[in-house]
Motif scaffolding. Structure first.
Motif, mmCIF file in Angstrom:
data_model
loop_
_atom_site.group_PDB
_atom_site.id
_atom_site.type_symbol
_atom_site.label_atom_id
_atom_site.label_comp_id
_atom_site.label_asym_id
_atom_site.label_seq_id
_atom_site.Cartn_x
_atom_site.Cartn_y
_atom_site.Cartn_z
ATOM 1 N N GLU A 50 0.834 -1.201 0.000
ATOM 2 C CA GLU A 50 0.000 0.000 0.000
ATOM 3 C C GLU A 50 0.873 1.256 0.000
ATOM 4 O OE1 GLU A 50 -2.824 0.031 3.156
ATOM 5 O OE2 GLU A 50 -3.675 -1.928 2.645
ATOM 6 N N ASN A 54 0.978 4.283 -2.750
ATOM 7 C CA ASN A 54 0.504 5.600 -2.308
ATOM 8 C C ASN A 54 1.606 6.633 -2.085
ATOM 9 O OD1 ASN A 54 -2.199 4.737 -2.294
ATOM 10 N ND2 ASN A 54 -1.967 3.853 -0.242
ATOM 11 N N THR A 55 2.873 6.224 -2.236
ATOM 12 C CA THR A 55 3.974 7.157 -1.989
ATOM 13 C C THR A 55 4.925 7.145 -3.184
ATOM 14 O OG1 THR A 55 3.819 6.452 0.333
ATOM 15 C CG2 THR A 55 5.640 7.922 -0.241
ATOM 16 N N GLN A 83 -0.198 -0.724 -10.295
ATOM 17 C CA GLN A 83 -0.856 0.526 -9.907
ATOM 18 C C GLN A 83 0.140 1.685 -9.768
ATOM 19 O OE1 GLN A 83 -3.799 -0.175 -6.609
ATOM 20 N NE2 GLN A 83 -2.955 -2.249 -6.675
ATOM 21 N N THR A 84 1.389 1.471 -10.210
ATOM 22 C CA THR A 84 2.425 2.493 -10.095
ATOM 23 C C THR A 84 3.029 2.789 -11.471
ATOM 24 O OG1 THR A 84 4.350 1.022 -9.848
ATOM 25 C CG2 THR A 84 3.019 1.436 -7.870
#
Length: 278
Positions: A50, A54-55, A83-84
């Motif tokens: 996660e 998110n970072t 997702q990145t």
């Protein structure tokens, strides 16, 4: 798509479950390895994935180490990566070209098991393999050994044992054969700055492009080892300047006869000088 290559010689590991360190690691080193494997406890890996999503940090200087093929964590790591914007993956405990191909990203294969070492050449040949790194401690543990280096009681130099040195050489040879870059293993004794510097110098002389770091204090030590001296840069420039007037053959510069191998060494020195700065 152009294959990624290390932007400099010092590559710093950062635990994936410590997102507050991502940007700091990227600022201090030439590239950062966000580690979803050994640096993260098994029970914290969902949280680490996660954090990875998110970072975000600059994908041009970021490698993501994922868990070994065939594990549940491996597949969850791949799902999180989708997702990145990251495109470079370090595959832990790589053991075959098929495992590398199955990742689907540009892959730095981490050679740290006996099987991986014996298949380093075919792993480096995988189409999406861009480089190899090797790991001494996992390798020795997988062989049932206790230490990758001679202890003080045996040999006060702290040098690698012969089988470990052999794998280091095999990784470099496989990379040279297939045109991949090679990243040298971490030096786990953080206080042993002299040992790290000597080892990084040896890596330079073997043609390694980078050395992995486990602590920010190691970054400048590695850079200083890879940075050519003024004398080296002066020699390389003289050779390359002379080569422009002597195409296609052996020529003399001072007391040296310059042929293709020495020309290649001069070119390598200038690449390092441009990458690190002198």
């Amino acid at each position: 798509m152009t294959n990624w290559s290390p932007p400099g010689p010092a590559i710093l590991f950062c635990p994936a479950d410590r997102p507050e360190r991502y940007a700091k690691a990227a600022e201090r080193a030439d590239a950062v390895i966000i580690d979803l494997e050994d640096a993260v406890r098994a029970e914290s890996r969902d949280e680490a994935r996660e954090a990875l999503v998110n970072t975000p940090i600059d994908p041009n200087i970021t490698i993501v180490r994922i868990n070994s093929a065939g594990t549940g964590d491996h597949f969850r790591d791949i799902k999180a990566l989708a997702q990145t914007d990251y495109r470079v993956v370090m595959l832990a405990k790589a053991e075959s070209a098929e495992e590398v191909a199955g990742v689907g990203y540009q892959v730095i294969a981490l050679i740290e098991t006996p099987t991986g070492a014996m298949h380093a050449d075919e792993i480096a040949a995988a189409p999406n393999c861009i480089g190899l790194m090797w790991g001494a401690e996992d390798l020795v543990a997988a062989m049932g050994g206790r230490s990758s280096r001679f202890t003080a009681a045996e040999d006060n130099t702290g040098r690698y044992r012969d089988v470990v040195r052999q794998v280091r050489a095999m990784v470099r040879l496989a990379c040279a054969t297939h045109g991949r870059f090679a990243i040298d293993s971490v030096h786990i004794e953080i206080a042993d700055t002299d040992g790290l510097h000597a080892e990084a110098l040896d890596a330079v002389n073997l043609g390694y492009e980078a050395t992995a770091c486990i602590h920010p204090s190691q970054v400048e030590i590695v850079r200083s080892a890879y940075r050519p001296t003024e004398d080296e840069v002066s020699w390389a420039r003289e050779i390359l300047d002379a080569a422009q007037h002597n195409p296609g053959g052996v020529f003399r510069v001072g007391n040296q006869m310059i042929d293709s191998p020495l020309l290649g060494q001069a070119e390598a020195i200038m690449r390092r000088a441009e990458s690190i700065g002198t």
